[in-house]
Every structure is written in structure tokens, then in C-alpha cells.
Motif scaffolding. Structure first.
Motif, PDB file in Angstrom:
ATOM      1  N   THR A 126       0.829  -1.213   0.000  1.00 26.44           N
ATOM      2  CA  THR A 126       0.000   0.000   0.000  1.00 26.44           C
ATOM      3  C   THR A 126       0.860   1.259   0.000  1.00 26.44           C
ATOM      4  O   THR A 126       0.532   2.247  -0.663  1.00 26.44           O
ATOM      5  N   ARG A 169       2.119   2.000  -3.436  1.00 29.86           N
ATOM      6  CA  ARG A 169       1.053   2.429  -4.347  1.00 29.86           C
ATOM      7  C   ARG A 169       0.498   3.797  -3.968  1.00 29.86           C
ATOM      8  O   ARG A 169       0.385   4.680  -4.795  1.00 29.86           O
ATOM      9  N   ASP A 170       0.161   3.975  -2.666  1.00 30.34           N
ATOM     10  CA  ASP A 170      -0.597   5.170  -2.252  1.00 30.34           C
ATOM     11  C   ASP A 170       0.138   6.069  -1.268  1.00 30.34           C
ATOM     12  O   ASP A 170      -0.343   7.162  -0.979  1.00 30.34           O
ATOM     13  N   GLN A 217      -1.722   7.883   3.081  1.00 30.67           N
ATOM     14  CA  GLN A 217      -2.970   7.211   2.704  1.00 30.67           C
ATOM     15  C   GLN A 217      -3.214   5.979   3.584  1.00 30.67           C
ATOM     16  O   GLN A 217      -4.349   5.711   3.988  1.00 30.67           O
ATOM     17  N   ARG A 275       8.983   5.529  -2.424  1.00 27.20           N
ATOM     18  CA  ARG A 275       7.834   6.367  -2.802  1.00 27.20           C
ATOM     19  C   ARG A 275       8.203   7.848  -2.701  1.00 27.20           C
ATOM     20  O   ARG A 275       7.860   8.643  -3.574  1.00 27.20           O
TER      21      ARG A 275
END
Lengths: 190, 190
Positions: free
Chosen positions: B73, B76-77, B81, B133
């Protein structure tokens, strides 16, 4: 009762709290047996339980004492300074004692509704001390104006909780000072 | 081995992990007896320990599984998030399961050096996912430039740790959304 005796009683009480805090931090609540409390305080069980009804009351007094000390520092220097001090002295007996108490309080809050009810007031008082300090800063014009004070208080509280968890997980504190700078900048007028 | 059997084994393994996660969250590691693990998974001890050597291995697999899901997660986010989702679903079995695992991991890290050594790699991997990220975001120009990426990573990690402690103390999550906005703003280009 003559004054000297009250002073003596107070000193003895503080002595017991300091030893008990160290004992709870080292062994946890369950592991802090009466024998270990005797060893850590250097006092007999008779002397200890003359001042505190039972181990439960003793733990609550330690937690209350920690909360009062933190409130005092928050009112004077603010919560960011409390965190800076903790990072600077993360291995010290004081910080380890505070951490041990925090973890035991968090465990109790999950498992002991009676304790949770008693503790709610203490917790509210620390929150209020932080609010008072932030209100003063807002009045002095050093705080950002675009976010309600209670949100800033929650941000500081989240950082303090994060610091407790960070220390509990034994992570190193070398790089936390610039993180606290970011937290401080996030509540200030830019 | 034919493909269908491997699928079946994987499904069974996931089933055991889900039941064990719920069981550890509800009863803690010590309280999660073999009988309770049987009840929660609906499987016999034979079936459970065909897949996992012992309770220790089962717990480590649950914690690893949580860490892998979180890494996914985060990639991805992003970690903010992840935190928003937790706040939105703080009472859900998934979040309670994650929290139970976190608390048990933090207890183990303090008390079990062998576990701490094994866990260090997992913990490193989550940190790396967050770094990846953030590096991507910096390349895209959405991140502030005046603070090193590793400091921003630590800020997000501190907030996540704070959220875990906040949930562990049973505090309400009603006012956390604007706090996460502040955290997000603190890592972004203003």
C-alpha cells in the motif's frame, strides 16, 4: 503533626515512587513483585504499603506523578521541548521510567475499564496543559492562525505518542531532532 | 505438484494467517492458546502446524504478512494514505488485527533479542518502501526540497507510530483527519 514529619513523609513517598517507577520499567507491572519493589526502593513491604494501599495504587501514583511532571514541563516549555529532552536523554533512567509507565498505561487502558475511567481525568489534564500553552502562543502571535488550536494540539500529541512507540521499539533516536523541527514548524506561523 | 494443490495450500495458509491474526489481536500472544487458534481458524492443530512449525513461527508469519501488505500500500498510495485508511476504519477487524500485531511486535522487540534480529530486516524493508515512494515524489517535484528525504520518511514513520499508540490507548479518531492533512502538508512542496 510537626512540619518536619510531613517533610519526611513526603520525601519517603517520593523515594518509593522513584524506586517503584524503575521497578515497573524494568520488570513490567506483573513482574514487579513485592520482593523486587523492596529491593528497588531499599524499603520493607511494611514501609511501602504504609504509604500506598496496594501495588495497583502504587502504579497509579507513579503514572499520576509522571503525568504531573509532564504537565509542569508542558506549561513551562511546551510539548516539543518535552520531546526534545526525551530524544536527548532517551537512554536515561528517567526516560526509560516514563516509557515503561506509558506502555503499562496503554496496556491497562485496553484491558482494564476501571483503570481507563480513572485515567481519563489525568489524560484530559495533560491535554488541557498543552491547550493552555498553545492558546498563550496564539495570543502572542507565534502560532499559525489557519488551523484550529485543538488540531495543533492533536498533532503534538500524535508526535509524542509516536515518540513513545519509537522508543518502545528500540529504534535509534539519532535522526529525530530534525523531525521535531518539522513538527515545530508545522504549528508555528511561517 | 499440480497447480491446484499449490493454490489450495496457499489458500489454506492465508486462512490460517487471518484466523491467527484475529486470535493474537483478541488474546495477545500468550493468551492465543492452541485451542483458541483452532477455534478462530476453524482448523485442527494438526492442520495449523502442518503449515507453521510452532506458534512463534505463526506469529512471525502474521507480522510479516502485515508488513508485506503495508509495503504494498505504501508503494502504491503512500504512508499518509495508509494512515487515512486506518483512521477511517479504526474499529474494523483489519485495523484491530494490525494494531494487535504491532503491539506484540513492540513488546517482543524489547524482550526478545532473537526476534529483534529477525525483525530488523522486515522493518528495514518497510522503511525502504517509504523511501522509494518519497524519492519518486521528489523526482516528480511534489515534495519539499529543503529537507532530506530520510527526514521526511522519519516524520511519516513517527506519525504512523503515533497512530498505533493512539489506537492502542483507545483514543477516539474523530479529529485525526485534519492532523494527517498537516502531516501531508509538512512533506509537500508548499
Amino acid at each position: 503533626m510537626p512540619r518536619v514529619s510531613q517533610d519526611h513523609l513526603d520525601a519517603r513517598r517520593r523515594e518509593i515512587l522513584a524506586g517503584a517507577r524503575a521497578c515497573f520499567a524494568r520488570h513490567g507491572y506483573e513482574g514487579a513483585t513485592v520482593r523486587r519493589l523492596e529491593e528497588e526502593t531499599g524499603l520493607s513491604r511494611g514501609a511501602i504499603f504504609h504509604h500506598f494501599r496496594d501495588k495497583e495504587s502504587l502504579f497509579f501514583a507513579v503514572a499520576e506523578d509522571d503525568a504531573a511532571a509532564m504537565m509542569e514541563t508542558v506549561r513551562r516549555d511546551g510539548l516539543v521541548q518535552v520531546m526534545r529532552d526525551m530524544v536527548a536523554r532517551s537512554g536515561s533512567p528517567e526516560v526509560r521510567g516514563w516509557l515503561g509507565t506509558q506502555l503499562e498505561v496503554s496496556r491497562r487502558l485496553r484491558t482494564d475499564p476501571e483503570f481507563a475511567k480513572r485515567w481519563a481525568q489525568r489524560s484530559e489534564a495533560i491535554g488541557q496543559a498543552t491547550m493552555d500553552r498553545l492558546e498563550t502562543q496564539r495570543a502572542a502571535g507565534t502560532l499559525r492562525e489557519d488551523v484550529p488550536v485543538h488540531v495543533l494540539r492533536q498533532l503534538l500529541q500524535l508526535a509524542l505518542d509516536g515518540l513513545a512507540m519509537h522508543l518502545a521499539m528500540g529504534r535509534d533516536t539519532d535522526h529525530l531532532a530534525p523531525v521535531l523541527d518539522l513538527i515545530e514548524a508545522a504549528v508555528r506561523r511561517s
